[in-house]
Design a protein around this motif. Sequence first.
Motif, PDB file in Angstrom:
ATOM      1  N   ILE A 126     -12.529   8.725   9.585  1.00 35.39           N
ATOM      2  CA  ILE A 126     -12.188   8.197  10.913  1.00 35.39           C
ATOM      3  C   ILE A 126     -10.692   8.341  11.183  1.00 35.39           C
ATOM      4  O   ILE A 126     -10.276   8.767  12.263  1.00 35.39           O
ATOM      5  N   LEU A 127      -9.862   8.019  10.195  1.00 39.58           N
ATOM      6  CA  LEU A 127      -8.422   8.100  10.405  1.00 39.58           C
ATOM      7  C   LEU A 127      -7.951   9.548  10.496  1.00 39.58           C
ATOM      8  O   LEU A 127      -7.033   9.856  11.261  1.00 39.58           O
ATOM      9  N   ALA A 128      -8.601  10.455   9.753  1.00 37.42           N
ATOM     10  CA  ALA A 128      -8.263  11.875   9.871  1.00 37.42           C
ATOM     11  C   ALA A 128      -8.624  12.387  11.271  1.00 37.42           C
ATOM     12  O   ALA A 128      -7.888  13.181  11.858  1.00 37.42           O
ATOM     13  N   ALA A 129      -9.727  11.902  11.817  1.00 41.56           N
ATOM     14  CA  ALA A 129     -10.178  12.356  13.137  1.00 41.56           C
ATOM     15  C   ALA A 129      -9.361  11.774  14.286  1.00 41.56           C
ATOM     16  O   ALA A 129      -9.310  12.353  15.369  1.00 41.56           O
ATOM     17  N   THR A 130      -8.710  10.638  14.049  1.00 43.84           N
ATOM     18  CA  THR A 130      -8.013   9.958  15.146  1.00 43.84           C
ATOM     19  C   THR A 130      -6.495   9.942  15.007  1.00 43.84           C
ATOM     20  O   THR A 130      -5.794   9.805  16.011  1.00 43.84           O
ATOM     21  N   GLY A 131      -5.985  10.029  13.784  1.00 42.22           N
ATOM     22  CA  GLY A 131      -4.540   9.892  13.581  1.00 42.22           C
ATOM     23  C   GLY A 131      -4.046   8.484  13.869  1.00 42.22           C
ATOM     24  O   GLY A 131      -2.853   8.258  14.066  1.00 42.22           O
ATOM     25  N   GLY A 132      -4.972   7.519  13.864  1.00 45.51           N
ATOM     26  CA  GLY A 132      -4.645   6.169  14.303  1.00 45.51           C
ATOM     27  C   GLY A 132      -4.250   5.179  13.233  1.00 45.51           C
ATOM     28  O   GLY A 132      -4.186   3.978  13.502  1.00 45.51           O
ATOM     29  N   GLY A 133      -3.964   5.657  12.021  1.00 48.82           N
ATOM     30  CA  GLY A 133      -3.585   4.683  11.011  1.00 48.82           C
ATOM     31  C   GLY A 133      -3.331   5.304   9.665  1.00 48.82           C
ATOM     32  O   GLY A 133      -3.244   6.529   9.531  1.00 48.82           O
ATOM     33  N   VAL A 134      -3.206   4.436   8.662  1.00 49.31           N
ATOM     34  CA  VAL A 134      -2.919   4.867   7.297  1.00 49.31           C
ATOM     35  C   VAL A 134      -3.913   4.228   6.338  1.00 49.31           C
ATOM     36  O   VAL A 134      -4.561   3.231   6.665  1.00 49.31           O
ATOM     37  N   LEU A 135      -3.992   4.828   5.159  1.00 46.98           N
ATOM     38  CA  LEU A 135      -4.930   4.354   4.142  1.00 46.98           C
ATOM     39  C   LEU A 135      -4.192   3.628   3.021  1.00 46.98           C
ATOM     40  O   LEU A 135      -3.012   3.876   2.778  1.00 46.98           O
ATOM     41  N   CYS A 136      -4.912   2.733   2.359  1.00 44.53           N
ATOM     42  CA  CYS A 136      -4.406   2.040   1.183  1.00 44.53           C
ATOM     43  C   CYS A 136      -5.488   2.102   0.115  1.00 44.53           C
ATOM     44  O   CYS A 136      -6.599   2.564   0.382  1.00 44.53           O
ATOM     45  N   GLU A 137      -5.167   1.633  -1.070  1.00 48.92           N
ATOM     46  CA  GLU A 137      -6.163   1.629  -2.141  1.00 48.92           C
ATOM     47  C   GLU A 137      -7.171   0.496  -1.900  1.00 48.92           C
ATOM     48  O   GLU A 137      -6.797  -0.578  -1.442  1.00 48.92           O
ATOM     49  N   PRO A 138      -8.441   0.722  -2.203  1.00 45.30           N
ATOM     50  CA  PRO A 138      -9.462  -0.306  -1.988  1.00 45.30           C
ATOM     51  C   PRO A 138      -9.267  -1.522  -2.893  1.00 45.30           C
ATOM     52  O   PRO A 138      -8.800  -1.379  -4.032  1.00 45.30           O
ATOM     53  N   ASN A 139      -9.618  -2.687  -2.393  1.00 47.60           N
ATOM     54  CA  ASN A 139      -9.597  -3.940  -3.167  1.00 47.60           C
ATOM     55  C   ASN A 139      -8.249  -4.177  -3.843  1.00 47.60           C
ATOM     56  O   ASN A 139      -8.192  -4.617  -4.989  1.00 47.60           O
ATOM     57  N   ASP A 140      -7.163  -3.888  -3.140  1.00 47.78           N
ATOM     58  CA  ASP A 140      -5.833  -3.974  -3.733  1.00 47.78           C
ATOM     59  C   ASP A 140      -4.870  -4.592  -2.715  1.00 47.78           C
ATOM     60  O   ASP A 140      -4.377  -3.908  -1.820  1.00 47.78           O
ATOM     61  N   MET A 167       0.955   5.967  16.434  1.00 47.23           N
ATOM     62  CA  MET A 167      -0.379   6.009  15.812  1.00 47.23           C
ATOM     63  C   MET A 167      -1.401   5.300  16.684  1.00 47.23           C
ATOM     64  O   MET A 167      -2.528   5.773  16.850  1.00 47.23           O
ATOM     65  N   GLY A 168      -1.016   4.139  17.223  1.00 46.72           N
ATOM     66  CA  GLY A 168      -1.923   3.407  18.104  1.00 46.72           C
ATOM     67  C   GLY A 168      -2.294   4.221  19.326  1.00 46.72           C
ATOM     68  O   GLY A 168      -3.464   4.262  19.736  1.00 46.72           O
ATOM     69  N   GLU A 169      -1.319   4.915  19.898  1.00 44.46           N
ATOM     70  CA  GLU A 169      -1.581   5.739  21.082  1.00 44.46           C
ATOM     71  C   GLU A 169      -2.441   6.951  20.723  1.00 44.46           C
ATOM     72  O   GLU A 169      -3.360   7.307  21.451  1.00 44.46           O
ATOM     73  N   GLU A 171       4.970  -0.945   5.715  1.00 44.13           N
ATOM     74  CA  GLU A 171       5.526   0.335   6.148  1.00 44.13           C
ATOM     75  C   GLU A 171       5.354   0.521   7.657  1.00 44.13           C
ATOM     76  O   GLU A 171       6.282   0.937   8.357  1.00 44.13           O
ATOM     77  N   LEU A 172       4.169   0.205   8.160  1.00 42.43           N
ATOM     78  CA  LEU A 172       3.926   0.329   9.611  1.00 42.43           C
ATOM     79  C   LEU A 172       4.681  -0.726  10.406  1.00 42.43           C
ATOM     80  O   LEU A 172       5.262  -0.424  11.447  1.00 42.43           O
ATOM     81  N   LEU A 173       4.678  -1.951   9.922  1.00 38.54           N
ATOM     82  CA  LEU A 173       5.347  -3.039  10.639  1.00 38.54           C
ATOM     83  C   LEU A 173       6.862  -2.837  10.719  1.00 38.54           C
ATOM     84  O   LEU A 173       7.499  -3.279  11.677  1.00 38.54           O
ATOM     85  N   LEU A 174       7.425  -2.151   9.717  1.00 35.54           N
ATOM     86  CA  LEU A 174       8.865  -1.911   9.722  1.00 35.54           C
ATOM     87  C   LEU A 174       9.244  -0.648  10.505  1.00 35.54           C
ATOM     88  O   LEU A 174      10.420  -0.336  10.639  1.00 35.54           O
ATOM     89  N   ASP A 175       8.252   0.066  11.020  1.00 34.14           N
ATOM     90  CA  ASP A 175       8.503   1.281  11.801  1.00 34.14           C
ATOM     91  C   ASP A 175       7.703   1.198  13.105  1.00 34.14           C
ATOM     92  O   ASP A 175       6.692   1.890  13.276  1.00 34.14           O
ATOM     93  N   PRO A 176       8.147   0.331  14.031  1.00 35.71           N
ATOM     94  CA  PRO A 176       7.382   0.107  15.264  1.00 35.71           C
ATOM     95  C   PRO A 176       7.125   1.375  16.076  1.00 35.71           C
ATOM     96  O   PRO A 176       6.061   1.512  16.674  1.00 35.71           O
ATOM     97  N   ALA A 177       8.059   2.320  16.069  1.00 33.21           N
ATOM     98  CA  ALA A 177       7.852   3.557  16.843  1.00 33.21           C
ATOM     99  C   ALA A 177       6.679   4.349  16.261  1.00 33.21           C
ATOM    100  O   ALA A 177       5.825   4.845  17.000  1.00 33.21           O
ATOM    101  N   ARG A 178       6.629   4.445  14.930  1.00 31.62           N
ATOM    102  CA  ARG A 178       5.512   5.148  14.278  1.00 31.62           C
ATOM    103  C   ARG A 178       4.197   4.411  14.527  1.00 31.62           C
ATOM    104  O   ARG A 178       3.169   5.035  14.807  1.00 31.62           O
ATOM    105  N   ALA A 179       4.229   3.096  14.435  1.00 29.77           N
ATOM    106  CA  ALA A 179       3.018   2.298  14.665  1.00 29.77           C
ATOM    107  C   ALA A 179       2.508   2.507  16.088  1.00 29.77           C
ATOM    108  O   ALA A 179       1.310   2.708  16.306  1.00 29.77           O
TER     109      ALA A 179
END
Length: 196
Positions: free
Chosen positions: A124-138, A159-161, A148-156
Amino acid sequence: TAPVLGYFARMCQDKGLDTLVEAYIQLKQRGRVPRLKLHIGGGCGPGDEPFVKSLRVRLAAAGYIGEVGFSPNLNRAEKLEFLQGLTVFSVPANYGEAFGLYVIEALAAGVPVVQPRAAAFPEILAATGGGVLCEPNDAKSLADALEELLLDPARARAMGEAGRRAVAEKFSAEAMAQATLQVFEAVVVRPRPIAI
């Protein structure tokens, strides 16, 4: 305005709400994202209430319960308003989520997402470019990706757009119906070889 981390799904362990709460506590303790709030919305039935109460106790013990809002069982209009008030979204489900409609709904509202590198989320994220991935259950990996996203509002915002545009193009009811029709036509119309 204060940044808001959001979650909108059934308030249960399977959807990783406890992992998100732990990640939020880590972010607050790090202190690099000032005034960060956590808004939790979604279904909460009688069977979910003991789990939610345990999360409230954990947040209170950490000293952050006053910065966390719980919004159970919202109607559609309330849900849309809830999503539009978020800075970043995560439902770190800890099982093989087949799709994750909540991710599409967050992206449709223009909110970037952080999801586990598992199940349907990478696709889904590859198809949309709308976010980033993290490790599961971590919780630490989730906190790192969120920070990382919260400290880079322009990037966030970008991605949202990107996510909002991609959802409108690829995941609208009309787009999905058209794609399904194409699959059916390929199966039904395909000529069969003639036996001789």
